[in-house]
Scaffold this motif. Structure first.
Motif, PDB file in Angstrom:
ATOM      1  N   SER A 103       0.848  -1.075  -0.059  1.00 50.23           N
ATOM      2  CA  SER A 103       0.118   0.046  -0.018  1.00 50.23           C
ATOM      3  C   SER A 103       0.899   1.395  -0.113  1.00 50.23           C
ATOM      4  CB  SER A 103      -0.904   0.059   1.197  1.00 50.23           C
ATOM      5  OG  SER A 103      -0.180   0.339   2.543  1.00 50.23           O
ATOM      6  N   ARG A 104       2.228   0.988   0.276  1.00 52.01           N
ATOM      7  CA  ARG A 104       3.226   2.230   0.230  1.00 52.01           C
ATOM      8  C   ARG A 104       3.921   2.274  -1.321  1.00 52.01           C
ATOM      9  NH1 ARG A 104       8.315   3.565   2.115  1.00 52.01           N
ATOM     10  NH2 ARG A 104       8.946   1.630   2.412  1.00 52.01           N
ATOM     11  N   THR A 105       4.021   3.834  -1.692  1.00 48.74           N
ATOM     12  CA  THR A 105       4.580   3.848  -2.809  1.00 48.74           C
ATOM     13  C   THR A 105       6.140   4.372  -2.497  1.00 48.74           C
ATOM     14  OG1 THR A 105       2.587   4.332  -3.859  1.00 48.74           O
ATOM     15  CG2 THR A 105       4.463   5.196  -4.928  1.00 48.74           C
ATOM     16  N   ALA A 106       7.209   3.899  -3.154  1.00 49.17           N
ATOM     17  CA  ALA A 106       8.564   4.112  -2.894  1.00 49.17           C
ATOM     18  C   ALA A 106       8.674   5.206  -3.776  1.00 49.17           C
ATOM     19  CB  ALA A 106       9.467   2.878  -3.214  1.00 49.17           C
ATOM     20  N   PHE A 107       8.350   5.258  -5.102  1.00 43.82           N
ATOM     21  CA  PHE A 107       8.624   6.289  -6.157  1.00 43.82           C
ATOM     22  C   PHE A 107       7.561   6.057  -7.161  1.00 43.82           C
ATOM     23  CE2 PHE A 107      11.738   2.892  -7.236  1.00 43.82           C
ATOM     24  CZ  PHE A 107      11.662   3.045  -8.752  1.00 43.82           C
ATOM     25  N   TRP A 108       7.699   7.012  -8.109  1.00 40.17           N
ATOM     26  CA  TRP A 108       6.744   6.913  -9.383  1.00 40.17           C
ATOM     27  C   TRP A 108       7.573   7.073 -10.575  1.00 40.17           C
ATOM     28  CZ3 TRP A 108       1.366   7.174  -9.375  1.00 40.17           C
ATOM     29  CH2 TRP A 108       0.821   7.381  -8.199  1.00 40.17           C
ATOM     30  N   GLU A 109       7.250   6.246 -11.603  1.00 39.30           N
ATOM     31  CA  GLU A 109       8.089   6.382 -12.689  1.00 39.30           C
ATOM     32  C   GLU A 109       7.341   7.315 -13.851  1.00 39.30           C
ATOM     33  OE1 GLU A 109       9.592   3.819 -16.507  1.00 39.30           O
ATOM     34  OE2 GLU A 109       8.977   2.746 -14.730  1.00 39.30           O
ATOM     35  N   GLY A 110       8.030   8.218 -14.544  1.00 38.55           N
ATOM     36  CA  GLY A 110       7.085   9.180 -15.473  1.00 38.55           C
ATOM     37  C   GLY A 110       7.415   8.695 -16.807  1.00 38.55           C
ATOM     38  N   LEU A 111       6.412   7.754 -17.499  1.00 32.84           N
ATOM     39  CA  LEU A 111       6.440   7.445 -18.801  1.00 32.84           C
ATOM     40  C   LEU A 111       6.123   8.325 -19.887  1.00 32.84           C
ATOM     41  CD1 LEU A 111       4.967   4.228 -17.471  1.00 32.84           C
ATOM     42  CD2 LEU A 111       7.158   3.937 -18.482  1.00 32.84           C
ATOM     43  N   VAL A 112       6.847   8.655 -20.707  1.00 26.13           N
ATOM     44  CA  VAL A 112       6.636   9.623 -21.973  1.00 26.13           C
ATOM     45  C   VAL A 112       5.580   9.042 -22.786  1.00 26.13           C
ATOM     46  CG1 VAL A 112       8.270   8.894 -23.531  1.00 26.13           C
ATOM     47  CG2 VAL A 112       7.513  11.170 -23.560  1.00 26.13           C
ATOM     48  N   ARG A 113       4.561   9.971 -23.158  1.00 26.53           N
ATOM     49  CA  ARG A 113       3.431   9.682 -23.986  1.00 26.53           C
ATOM     50  C   ARG A 113       3.273  10.536 -25.081  1.00 26.53           C
ATOM     51  NH1 ARG A 113       3.887   5.557 -22.052  1.00 26.53           N
ATOM     52  NH2 ARG A 113       2.477   4.135 -20.653  1.00 26.53           N
ATOM     53  N   VAL A 114       3.331  10.303 -26.431  1.00 28.07           N
ATOM     54  CA  VAL A 114       3.258  11.075 -27.491  1.00 28.07           C
ATOM     55  C   VAL A 114       1.837  11.056 -28.134  1.00 28.07           C
ATOM     56  CG1 VAL A 114       4.084  11.597 -29.769  1.00 28.07           C
ATOM     57  CG2 VAL A 114       5.864  10.625 -28.077  1.00 28.07           C
ATOM     58  N   LEU A 115       1.319  12.327 -28.437  1.00 31.83           N
ATOM     59  CA  LEU A 115       0.069  12.330 -28.886  1.00 31.83           C
ATOM     60  C   LEU A 115      -0.041  13.014 -30.403  1.00 31.83           C
ATOM     61  CD1 LEU A 115      -1.309  14.755 -25.755  1.00 31.83           C
ATOM     62  CD2 LEU A 115      -1.209  12.050 -25.845  1.00 31.83           C
ATOM     63  N   ASP A 116      -1.181  12.399 -30.896  1.00 31.84           N
ATOM     64  CA  ASP A 116      -1.283  12.639 -32.400  1.00 31.84           C
ATOM     65  C   ASP A 116      -2.019  13.950 -32.443  1.00 31.84           C
ATOM     66  OD1 ASP A 116      -3.859  12.193 -32.159  1.00 31.84           O
ATOM     67  OD2 ASP A 116      -3.895  10.095 -33.297  1.00 31.84           O
ATOM     68  N   GLU A 117      -2.316  14.476 -33.727  1.00 31.54           N
ATOM     69  CA  GLU A 117      -3.135  15.916 -33.752  1.00 31.54           C
ATOM     70  C   GLU A 117      -4.517  15.859 -33.169  1.00 31.54           C
ATOM     71  OE1 GLU A 117      -4.040  13.268 -37.496  1.00 31.54           O
ATOM     72  OE2 GLU A 117      -2.099  13.680 -36.226  1.00 31.54           O
ATOM     73  N   THR A 118      -5.147  14.652 -32.921  1.00 29.90           N
ATOM     74  CA  THR A 118      -6.310  14.464 -32.273  1.00 29.90           C
ATOM     75  C   THR A 118      -6.332  14.334 -30.657  1.00 29.90           C
ATOM     76  OG1 THR A 118      -6.562  12.273 -32.579  1.00 29.90           O
ATOM     77  CG2 THR A 118      -7.333  13.386 -34.510  1.00 29.90           C
ATOM     78  N   GLY A 119      -5.052  14.287 -30.195  1.00 26.68           N
ATOM     79  CA  GLY A 119      -4.949  14.317 -28.658  1.00 26.68           C
ATOM     80  C   GLY A 119      -4.780  12.710 -28.445  1.00 26.68           C
ATOM     81  N   ARG A 120      -4.927  11.600 -29.157  1.00 23.75           N
ATOM     82  CA  ARG A 120      -4.729  10.336 -28.958  1.00 23.75           C
ATOM     83  C   ARG A 120      -3.438   9.948 -28.928  1.00 23.75           C
ATOM     84  NH1 ARG A 120      -8.520   7.558 -33.391  1.00 23.75           N
ATOM     85  NH2 ARG A 120      -7.122   8.848 -34.458  1.00 23.75           N
ATOM     86  N   VAL A 121      -3.189   8.821 -28.047  1.00 27.75           N
ATOM     87  CA  VAL A 121      -1.706   8.571 -27.546  1.00 27.75           C
ATOM     88  C   VAL A 121      -1.215   7.705 -28.857  1.00 27.75           C
ATOM     89  CG1 VAL A 121      -0.279   6.978 -26.248  1.00 27.75           C
ATOM     90  CG2 VAL A 121      -1.963   8.486 -25.030  1.00 27.75           C
ATOM     91  N   ILE A 122       0.030   7.752 -29.261  1.00 28.53           N
ATOM     92  CA  ILE A 122       0.418   6.963 -30.350  1.00 28.53           C
ATOM     93  C   ILE A 122       1.335   5.759 -29.704  1.00 28.53           C
ATOM     94  CG2 ILE A 122       2.072   6.969 -32.386  1.00 28.53           C
ATOM     95  CD1 ILE A 122       1.863   9.892 -32.640  1.00 28.53           C
TER      96      ILE A 122
END
Length: 284
Positions: free
Chosen positions: A62-81
């Motif tokens: 139940s305890r979070t040690a740290f977080w990972e930030g994962l890059v997400r790229v969006l197309d022209e409509t705002g959807r994730v590629i």
């Protein structure tokens, strides 16, 4: 001999023509080209965000040690590629370097805004020495001295082995300033043991191929125990990636893995808890 050589050349030409006229191959190539064009366009317009996934402690899940930030790229409509459509192809390109810069920039901004947060950001070994990436890092660390101690940079095993001496020197310089490093996807490549000993990674992330269904795979249990013991001998913290079942989480904790990460706990999200709290305060 000349006749045989001519025959081989003709066969090769026919093979090349066949591949070029293969509708499936052409469709795949066209799709890949479109994905790369979309990614390059998104990077130019900075249509990139981070999705955050928690890394929990195995002893108290139940305890979070740290977080990972994962890059997400969006197309022209705002959807994730989907990353699988482009990540390997951009690795060696300028677009890949710019994507690393944007991911780092957003990660450092998040750390500045959330003083209690510890966050890991992925980077390519090829970005070492890339001027814009270095400037982005220096600006972020200069903003607040405490950021360095809360920043973890993740380098994939295969990338680290491309230029081990460069990676070792780079890590040493930043570790002296407080930055931590994680070796991502350990076991997925062919890391050389003598280089592994010379690396000074703080965190070793065990590749998901050893984690998935480990509760019923005796071989992977033995291998993972060996990895954990190796990490302990070298004073490394261990994280098991792609944990998707309660039974796997239980076995990994019993083996002695320090932390767990995967969809069993939470999928990556662009709306992490601190963003929700910020929205609540604004509404109030």
């Amino acid at each position: 001999m000349a006749r045989q050589g001519g025959t081989r050349i003709a066969e090769n030409e026919r093979g090349a023509e066949g591949a070029a006229s293969n509708p499936l191959a052409e469709a795949v190539a066209a799709r890949d080209a479109r994905a790369l064009d979309m990614v390059a366009e998104a990077v130019r317009h900075r249509n990139v965000l981070l999705a955050f996934q928690p890394v929990v402690t195995a002893a108290d899940q139940s305890r979070t040690a740290f977080w990972e930030g994962l890059v997400r790229v969006l197309d022209e409509t705002g959807r994730v590629i989907p990353a699988k459509d482009f990540i390997a192809a951009v690795e060696e390109t300028e677009t890949g370097r710019e994507l690393d810069c944007l991911a780092l920039e957003r990660g450092l901004r998040t750390l500045a805004q959330q003083p209690e947060l510890r966050l890991s950001i992925n980077m390519s070994a090829r970005s070492i020495g890339y001027r814009r990436w270095t400037r982005t890092l220096e600006r972020g660390l200069a903003r607040d001295r405490g950021i360095a101690e809360r920043l973890i940079l993740e380098i994939a095993e295969a990338g680290a082995m491309l230029m081990p001496e460069v990676v070792i020197a780079f890590m040493g310089a930043l570790q002296r300033r407080g930055v931590s490093f994680a070796l991502d996807g350990f076991g997925s490549g062919s890391i050389v043991l003598r280089h592994f000993r010379a690396f000074t990674f703080d965190i070793l992330k065990i590749d998901g191929q050893y984690v998935r269904d480990i509760h019923r795979d005796a071989d992977n249990q033995v291998l993972t125990r060996g990895i954990v013991e190796l990490a302990r001998q070298l004073d490394m913290f261990t994280v098991a990636e792609r944990v998707e079942q309660a039974a796997d989480a239980r076995v990994l904790a019993e083996i002695g893995v320090d932390c767990l990460q995967g969809h069993f706990f939470a999928a990556p999200t662009a709306q992490p808890p601190w963003a929700a709290r910020k929205g609540t305060r604004r509404a109030g």
